[in-house]
Enzyme design. Structure first.
Site, PDB file in Angstrom:
ATOM      1  N   GLU A 143      44.997  35.994  39.620  1.00 21.48           N
ATOM      2  CA  GLU A 143      45.323  37.278  39.005  1.00 21.48           C
ATOM      3  C   GLU A 143      46.836  37.505  39.042  1.00 21.48           C
ATOM      4  O   GLU A 143      47.508  37.114  39.994  1.00 21.48           O
ATOM      5  CB  GLU A 143      44.620  38.393  39.792  1.00 21.48           C
ATOM      6  CG  GLU A 143      44.938  39.805  39.343  1.00 21.48           C
ATOM      7  CD  GLU A 143      44.389  40.850  40.301  1.00 21.48           C
ATOM      8  OE1 GLU A 143      44.189  41.998  39.860  1.00 21.48           O
ATOM      9  OE2 GLU A 143      44.160  40.539  41.488  1.00 21.48           O
ATOM     10  N   LYS A 149      41.217  45.120  33.190  1.00 17.30           N
ATOM     11  CA  LYS A 149      40.574  45.399  34.473  1.00 17.30           C
ATOM     12  C   LYS A 149      40.061  46.836  34.552  1.00 17.30           C
ATOM     13  O   LYS A 149      40.816  47.792  34.343  1.00 17.30           O
ATOM     14  CB  LYS A 149      41.572  45.128  35.602  1.00 17.30           C
ATOM     15  CG  LYS A 149      41.002  45.212  37.012  1.00 17.30           C
ATOM     16  CD  LYS A 149      42.095  44.860  38.019  1.00 17.30           C
ATOM     17  CE  LYS A 149      41.615  44.888  39.445  1.00 17.30           C
ATOM     18  NZ  LYS A 149      42.722  44.597  40.402  1.00 17.30           N
ATOM     19  N   CYS A 183      39.356  40.431  40.408  1.00 13.14           N
ATOM     20  CA  CYS A 183      39.652  40.835  41.784  1.00 13.14           C
ATOM     21  C   CYS A 183      38.768  41.981  42.314  1.00 13.14           C
ATOM     22  O   CYS A 183      37.622  41.750  42.675  1.00 13.14           O
ATOM     23  CB  CYS A 183      41.138  41.171  41.906  1.00 13.14           C
ATOM     24  SG  CYS A 183      41.754  41.070  43.626  1.00 13.14           S
TER      25      CYS A 183
END
Length: 262
Positions: free
Chosen positions: A40, A110, A147
């Site tokens: 990431e 995200k 993540c």
């Protein structure tokens, strides 16, 4: 599917990071990998400046992505990673990108921002509001997360119910008390929740743990890295997913409605 997972320590010079990515892409392609998963926020990072990832963000058609797309044109390797892309002044989107044959074939912003453990990602980063469509890689259906999404089982379940056999997760998992245990436990749990393979790349270095892993649908770790730069490989098979789902049909046996993004 042959999958490669690359982890490295992202530095504060984006050109150096891009060269590292290119080297990993070339090596993965040379070894016959169908997909490479990178960490990431691979554009830039500085241990002394927690805002560097956002402050160094580029446009969607910026130089960093251009360099990686040029490398991607050389073969059919599918490459997954996240970059910070500018949105408004001083803000960015933590954006997962999927490259193949010189094109961006998938994109995901995200959803779950890391507002936890005394960090507030949402201070400078804009959250997404939709899941990415599944991607076909070597005949297998791949869903993507980033993540902190790992801590939300509803997201992994949504992707599995949509048909995912593989869940891919670029990450930069911060060090801290119990954090390594959280990482390994959650990766295994998501594999078992969904009976999917989980392929996770973790950025390493002073702040993040590395420890990239590939976990099979029955929760077995089939490849893993330590805390230093690495490139590891694993073979994934639709037949393994099917056999585990026949033995452990949690997706069919569940009694709750499918998760819905609010």
């Amino acid at each position: 599917m042959k999958v490669a997972v690359g982890q490295f320590a992202v530095g504060n010079v984006w050109q150096d990071n891009a060269r590292t990515c290119i080297a990993l892409m070339a090596q993965a392609a040379l070894q016959g990998a169908d997909m490479l998963v990178l960490p990431e926020a691979i554009l830039a990072r500085d241990d002394k400046d927690p805002d560097m990832s956002v402050n160094s963000a580029q446009e969607a058609n910026g130089e960093y992505l251009h360099v990686l797309l040029e490398e991607s044109r050389k073969n059919k390797l599918t490459t997954v990673f996240t970059l910070h892309l500018r949105t408004t002044a001083g803000r960015a989107a933590n954006t997962l990108l999927v490259l193949r044959a010189g094109e961006v074939i998938g994109r995901y912003q995200k959803i779950h921002l890391y507002d936890a453990f005394n960090v507030q990602e949402s201070r400078l980063v804009d959250a997404g509001d939709q899941l990415a469509p599944l991607i076909d890689v070597a005949g297998m259906k791949v869903g993507v997360l980033t993540c902190y999404d790992l801590r939300f089982p509803e997201m992994a379940l949504s992707l599995a119910l949509a048909g995912a056999e593989v869940l891919v997760l670029p990450a930069a998992w911060l060090r801290g008390p119990h954090k390594e245990l959280h990482w390994s436990t959650l990766l295994t749990a998501r594999a078992l929740d969904t009976t999917c393979y989980v392929v996770a790349s973790g950025e390493c270095g002073n702040r993040n743990i590395g420890q990239s892993k590939v976990i099979d649908p029955l929760g077995v770790t089939i490849a893993s890295a330590a805390e230093t730069p690495a490139l590891l490989y694993a073979e994934l098979a639709s037949e393994r997913v099917a056999s585990v789902r026949a033995m452990l049909p949690v997706l069919k046996n569940r009694r709750f409605a499918a998760p819905r993004l609010c």
